[in-house]
Each structure stands twice: as C-alpha cells, then as structure tokens.
Write a protein that holds these residues in place. Structure first.
Motif, PDB file in Angstrom:
ATOM      1  N   ASP A   1      12.356  66.321  45.401  1.00 10.20           N
ATOM      2  CA  ASP A   1      13.669  65.940  46.016  1.00 10.20           C
ATOM      3  C   ASP A   1      13.524  64.035  46.615  1.00 10.20           C
ATOM      4  O   ASP A   1      12.368  64.207  47.566  1.00 10.20           O
ATOM      5  N   LEU A   2      14.425  63.544  46.334  1.00 11.47           N
ATOM      6  CA  LEU A   2      14.194  61.903  46.761  1.00 11.47           C
ATOM      7  C   LEU A   2      15.582  61.908  47.470  1.00 11.47           C
ATOM      8  O   LEU A   2      16.604  62.072  46.681  1.00 11.47           O
ATOM      9  N   ASN A   3      15.422  61.386  48.462  1.00 13.01           N
ATOM     10  CA  ASN A   3      16.892  60.634  48.992  1.00 13.01           C
ATOM     11  C   ASN A   3      16.873  59.269  49.400  1.00 13.01           C
ATOM     12  O   ASN A   3      15.868  58.771  50.365  1.00 13.01           O
ATOM     13  N   VAL A   4      17.701  58.616  48.868  1.00 10.28           N
ATOM     14  CA  VAL A   4      17.472  56.896  49.061  1.00 10.28           C
ATOM     15  C   VAL A   4      18.614  56.510  49.739  1.00 10.28           C
ATOM     16  O   VAL A   4      19.682  56.550  49.374  1.00 10.28           O
ATOM     17  N   PHE A   5      18.441  55.684  50.742  1.00  6.15           N
ATOM     18  CA  PHE A   5      19.516  55.126  51.699  1.00  6.15           C
ATOM     19  C   PHE A   5      19.312  53.569  51.455  1.00  6.15           C
ATOM     20  O   PHE A   5      18.211  52.944  51.631  1.00  6.15           O
ATOM     21  N   SER A   6      20.501  52.915  50.916  1.00  5.62           N
ATOM     22  CA  SER A   6      20.295  51.617  50.511  1.00  5.62           C
ATOM     23  C   SER A   6      21.386  50.817  51.405  1.00  5.62           C
ATOM     24  O   SER A   6      22.511  51.166  51.449  1.00  5.62           O
ATOM     25  N   ALA A   7      21.015  49.398  51.613  1.00  8.44           N
ATOM     26  CA  ALA A   7      21.793  48.529  52.353  1.00  8.44           C
ATOM     27  C   ALA A   7      21.475  47.202  52.014  1.00  8.44           C
ATOM     28  O   ALA A   7      20.650  46.804  51.793  1.00  8.44           O
ATOM     29  N   ARG A   8      22.682  46.319  51.710  1.00 13.04           N
ATOM     30  CA  ARG A   8      22.419  44.966  51.266  1.00 13.04           C
ATOM     31  C   ARG A   8      23.523  43.952  51.829  1.00 13.04           C
ATOM     32  O   ARG A   8      24.754  44.544  51.831  1.00 13.04           O
ATOM     33  N   TYR A   9      23.066  42.826  52.215  1.00 16.05           N
ATOM     34  CA  TYR A   9      24.275  41.739  52.739  1.00 16.05           C
ATOM     35  C   TYR A   9      23.901  40.394  51.903  1.00 16.05           C
ATOM     36  O   TYR A   9      22.919  40.048  51.707  1.00 16.05           O
TER      37      TYR A   9
ATOM     38  N   VAL B   1      13.453  55.844  51.650  1.00 15.29           N
ATOM     39  CA  VAL B   1      13.502  56.999  50.873  1.00 15.29           C
ATOM     40  C   VAL B   1      12.745  57.923  51.405  1.00 15.29           C
ATOM     41  O   VAL B   1      11.687  57.896  51.879  1.00 15.29           O
ATOM     42  N   LEU B   2      13.146  59.147  51.418  1.00 11.46           N
ATOM     43  CA  LEU B   2      12.601  60.569  51.863  1.00 11.46           C
ATOM     44  C   LEU B   2      12.224  61.437  50.656  1.00 11.46           C
ATOM     45  O   LEU B   2      13.051  61.821  49.883  1.00 11.46           O
ATOM     46  N   VAL B   3      10.861  61.637  50.842  1.00 12.49           N
ATOM     47  CA  VAL B   3      10.629  62.300  49.611  1.00 12.49           C
ATOM     48  C   VAL B   3       9.971  63.677  50.060  1.00 12.49           C
ATOM     49  O   VAL B   3       9.123  63.901  50.843  1.00 12.49           O
ATOM     50  N   ASP B   4      10.633  64.713  49.570  1.00 12.95           N
ATOM     51  CA  ASP B   4       9.948  66.181  49.873  1.00 12.95           C
ATOM     52  C   ASP B   4       9.701  66.857  48.559  1.00 12.95           C
ATOM     53  O   ASP B   4      10.349  66.911  47.751  1.00 12.95           O
TER      54      ASP B   4
END
Length: 392
Positions: A245-253, A265-268
């Motif tokens: 399971d991968l959870n990716v949090f992304s932000a850009r300016y 990214v959190l990888v379980d």
C-alpha cells in the motif's frame, strides 16, 4: 501474442478501418543517452569507471477516430544498468472515450494498458523532457525497478474534472488486472535459490488533485494498493503473498520564475510466506520517503534545480540500528539514503535538451545489490549524471 499486443492490434485495426479523411493523428518520438560517473558505488552499470549503460527511446502515436474517441500507444526501450534490460516493450496502449466534454466539466473512460496516476511524475516519467531531473526522487524508486511495475498496467480507468471558482478539481481511478512479472524484473524483487514465479494480483489506484488559481498551487493525494503472489514447484511448496500500500501526498507552488515541489510517501507492506502449507514468515514493513525540490528558470532555455531527498526502509528505525542488531551481518547503512542534488537543464531549441546533475548521497538503500554486492558498498558516495535528449 501478449494481451497488450492484442490490444494494440485491435486499436490499429479499428483506427485504419475508417476513412483517411476522418482520422486525426499525431506521431511523436524521443531518444536520450545518459552517462553516469560515480565514486565508491555503482549506479546504472559500472559507473565507478564511467557508464553509458543508461538510455531510453520511444515512439508514440495518438489517433482520434471520433470527436470523443482516441486511441494512443507507445513502444519504448530503456536500459538502466541492472534495473532495466533495454528490451522492447509496449509502454502503454489505451482507448480513451470522453463521456462529457464541456468548459466546466470533463469525464471519460480509458481501457487497455493505462498509465497509473501516482504523485506528480509517474504518468510522465517515461520521457526526460517531462521529468524535473534525469533521476526522479526516491518516491518513484527509479533504481528499484518499480517503473515497469507501477508506470502502466492493463486495466480500466475512470477520470474526470470540474472547475469550482479558483479550484480545478480532478479525479482518476484505476482498476488493474492480474499480470505476470517479467523474469528480468523478478530477480530484482526476490532473491531465491529455487525456481519461482511472481505475479501481481488485482491492484487499484486513485488520485485526487486540486489545481488552484490557474495552477499556482497544486495539491494531490494518491493511493496505490496491490498484491504480489509468489509460487514455486509443488515439490518445494513455498508460497508467498506480499500486500503493498502506497499513500502519496503532493504539493507544488508555481511562480513565474520558480517552482517548489514536495512529496511524501508512506509505504506499508504485509509479507507472508508458507512452506509445505505451514506459516514460515509474517513480516510487516513500514517504509517512507520524501523530498523538497526547487526549480529556478534563469531564462526560457535554462533551468536550475536543487533537491533534498530521503528514503527509509523502516520509518520506525531510520538509522537501521535495530534492524542490524536483529540481523547480524546486515549493514545498517542499507536501510536509509539521503540524497542532496543540484542540476541544470539547457534546452537550446524545440527538439533538443541537455541535463547535468550531481548527487551527494549518505546511505545505500537506493542501490541495487546485484550491482553492488556486499560488503563493497560505501555509506557516503556521489555521482555525476549527464543526459542528452532529442524529441520530435
């Protein structure tokens, strides 16, 4: 003929069965040659002596047979040391049917070998012109052979978007079919002395993105969930199941002259093995990685880039001391990697691009063990990467 090739053949038959006057098509291609020179450890080939064993090329076509129906496909090759073998592949082959196409709302369906929406760069990682650097951040595991596993997959995809005030909201959801892992990839993922087969079970991924004020701000959340299944001959009877399971949090300016991007990214992983029908191993792995990246456009043809990047095999044991204590003989330095990168990109014209970047790295978690058999690896190492590319 493999399933993706069947899809491509069906697409071609449909596309060229209509009248030539009704077909709107585009054909593009790219080719890029890289060079890697590293100190102490090898990356993408025998790079401590200088390696040209890094190149990529592809050709793609898109054919619009109706106002709301498009077919697209790409054939590509990529060689990246032990991580990729340079064999010809069908990168993607999709049918894209636009259900709704209005000024404020878009919605559609795709089917075939589709691109998986994951983070900011997974869908565009195939072409160096659309990447922020030669090597992607560790979130995308460029040297762990995950490109072929998560870039595209056979399946179906629904997508849509709408505009609400200054917010442009988009959604992509993909359901991937079960598929086999290439033999050249299996050896990079599993180390066994007996013959085995590795498959990816049904997997899915979703992405939600908000582009604010014309793209000045971009926020996204992506999730990928899949399962690897390992099997051996009946007389050995070693069976494995590995949930990922991968959870990716992304932000850009985005500003006029500079862009700042951050992703985490959190990888379980939940790994289970049985031997002769009895439980043999149950292991939970909690990894994570993230980066902060700045790009500055000096001129329209020159861009500077700097990035701080970190990867940890166990986010609860970032130094690797606990793992090394529980596994005598294992080097704790293989459990983490800190990478500081500076780079420059020059695009003298529409078709050409040149990239150079230097990496200072602490830790060896992003190295391929097959290129760097222990105990040769050094904790602190560096590398210079160069690439020249052409596209049409």
């Amino acid at each position: 003929m493999s399933n993706p090739l069947r899809i491509a053949a069906v697409f071609a038959a449909i596309c060229f069965s209509g009248s030539a006057a009704a077909i709107d098509y585009q054909v593009h291609g790219y080719a890029a040659q890289g060079f890697v020179l590293s100190r102490h450890n090898d990356f993408f080939g025998d790079s401590t002596d200088g390696s040209f064993d890094y190149y990529e090329a592809g050709i793609n076509a898109a054919v619009q047979v109706q106002p709301n129906l498009t077919f697209a496909a790409q054939a590509a090759i990529r060689d990246a040391g032990i991580s990729d073998d340079g064999s010809l592949r069908l990168d993607y082959a999709v049918a894209d049917y636009r259900l709704v196409s209005e000024a404020s709302i878009q919605a559609g369906l795709r089917a075939g070998k589709v691109k998986n929406a994951l983070g900011f760069y997974n869908e565009t990682r195939d072409v160096v012109f659309t990447r922020p650097s030669i090597l992607l951040p560790s979130v995308y595991s460029d040297n762990q052979n995950q490109r072929s596993l998560i870039f595209t997959s056979p399946g179906a995809q629904v997508y849509g978007g709408t505009v609400i005030g200054v917010h442009e909201l988009s959604f992509t959801g993909t359901l991937n079919a079960e598929r086999d892992v290439r033999k050249s990839d299996e050896r990079l993922l599993v180390s066994l002395t007996v013959p085995f087969d590795l498959r990816i079970g049904d997997s899915w991924n979703v992405q939600i993105m908000d582009s604010i004020d014309g793209g000045k701000w971009q926020l996204a959340y992506s999730r990928f969930s899949g399962q690897f299944r390992l099997s051996t001959a009946p007389e050995i009877d070693l069976v494995g199941r590995f949930d990922v399971d991968l959870n990716v949090f992304s932000a850009r300016y985005n500003a006029e002259r500079f862009t700042v991007t951050a992703e985490y990214v959190l990888v379980d992983n939940d790994n289970r093995l049985t031997f002769m029908g009895a439980p043999f191993l149950h292991q939970r792995v909690a990894a994570d990685s993230g980066y902060l990246q700045a790009e500055y456009r000096v001129r329209s043809d020159w861009t500077l880039m700097a990035r701080m990047d970190g990867f940890y095999s166990d986010r609860h044991d970032r130094s690797g001391h606990d793992f090394a204590a529980a596994n005598p003989g294992v080097d704790r330095r293989s459990r983490f990697s800190h990478d500081f990168t500076v780079g420059v990109n020059w695009r003298p014209g529409e078709h050409w691009g040149f990239w150079a970047e230097h990496h200072w790295i602490n830790g060896t978690a992003t190295l391929q063990p097959l290129e760097n058999p222990p105990p040769v690896r050094d904790q602190r190492w560096s590398m210079l990467m160069l690439m020249a590319g052409y596209k049409f």
